[in-house]
Design an enzyme around this catalytic site. Structure first.
Site, PDB file in Angstrom:
ATOM      1  N   GLU A 177      -1.152   9.801  15.316  1.00 59.32           N
ATOM      2  CA  GLU A 177      -0.218   8.894  14.648  1.00 59.32           C
ATOM      3  C   GLU A 177       0.955   9.703  14.132  1.00 59.32           C
ATOM      4  OE1 GLU A 177      -1.991   6.751  11.310  1.00 59.32           O
ATOM      5  OE2 GLU A 177      -0.035   6.684  10.335  1.00 59.32           O
ATOM      6  N   ARG A 234       8.140   8.861   8.549  1.00 58.62           N
ATOM      7  CA  ARG A 234       8.554   9.355   7.227  1.00 58.62           C
ATOM      8  C   ARG A 234       9.711  10.323   7.322  1.00 58.62           C
ATOM      9  NH1 ARG A 234       2.533  10.163   4.615  1.00 58.62           N
ATOM     10  NH2 ARG A 234       1.852   8.239   5.582  1.00 58.62           N
ATOM     11  N   LYS A 275      -6.861  -0.521   8.423  1.00 60.76           N
ATOM     12  CA  LYS A 275      -6.800   0.791   7.769  1.00 60.76           C
ATOM     13  C   LYS A 275      -7.112   0.549   6.295  1.00 60.76           C
ATOM     14  CE  LYS A 275      -2.872   3.748   6.453  1.00 60.76           C
ATOM     15  NZ  LYS A 275      -2.437   5.049   6.965  1.00 60.76           N
TER      16      LYS A 275
END
Ligand code: 3PG
Length: 213
Positions: A43, A47, A131
């Site tokens: 993943e 950011r 998640k």
């Protein structure tokens, strides 16, 4: 590239590295080191500015590498990430808008939950795997055990605050299919370009097993 469901993707784990890169080149190097250690699914988060380019470069490393986009916090990011090559998306939370944007982009979504209300929203939208974020601060293993009562069919990928030592505890739970974390890529190791050590951490992670596998 065939489209995979989240249920197929999480079973390629058991550990999904959560990554943030300073540059596309760094992304490519780290992804190559992780892949060399047997990590097939990763993943790459948005950011940093380099996120989309890193997704593009990492996706091309091997025919069987599965690169997802992480830290989706704006619906419009779904289409951008899909275009860059992301095969799935991960969000720290869930809104109807994010759900719709992922559907429209053809991006299988692993949405984040932290509370029973979040879970009910996810179930209403049809999610079977979510998640759990931020896993350790939000209650860790006991919280997931408590969720198993009211939500026995729901599977989790806990992420946030998980370490190499904690991962086996999470993975031993019947409602955990994989875990996510950044411990495979310590900042100092990445800065020192110590790819061999990252490959070693990746290999150790791939040797952990989840009961859902
Ligand atoms: C995430 O986005 O899933 C987490 O920030 C990863 O958490 P960690 O850095 O605590 O492993």
């Amino acid at each position: 590239m065939t489209t995979k469901q989240v249920s197929d993707i999480v079973r390629l784990g058991p550990v999904i590295p959560v990554l943030a890169f300073d540059s596309a080149e760094q992304g490519e190097n780290v992804s190559r080191a992780l892949y060399a250690g047997g990590v097939k699914v990763l993943e790459i988060t948005l950011r940093t500015e380099a996120g989309l380019k890193a997704i593009e470069r990492a996706s091309q490393l091997a025919p069987d590498i599965v690169v997802g986009v992480g830290t989706l916090i704006q619906p419009r990011q779904c289409a951008l990430a899909k275009k860059a090559g992301a095969q799935f998306g991960v969000s720290p939370g869930l809104t109807k808008e994010m759900h719709q944007a992922a559907l429209d982009a053809g991006l299988p979504l692993l949405p984040g939950v932290m509370t029973p209300t979040d879970i009910i929203t996810a179930l209403e939208l049809g999610y079977e795997i979510v998640k759990f974020f931020p896993a350790q601060p939000a209650g860790g293993v006991p919280m997931l055990q408590a969720f198993h009562g009211p939500f026995p069919a729901l599977k989790f990928c806990p992420t946030g605050g998980i370490t190499a030592e904690l991962a086996p505890h999470f993975l031993s739970l019947p409602n955990v299919v994989c875990v996510g974390g950044s411990w495979l890529t310590p900042k100092a190791m990445v800065a020192a370009e110590n790819w061999d050590e990252i490959t070693r951490l990746a290999r150790a992670a791939t040797e952990l097993a989840a009961p859902g596998h």
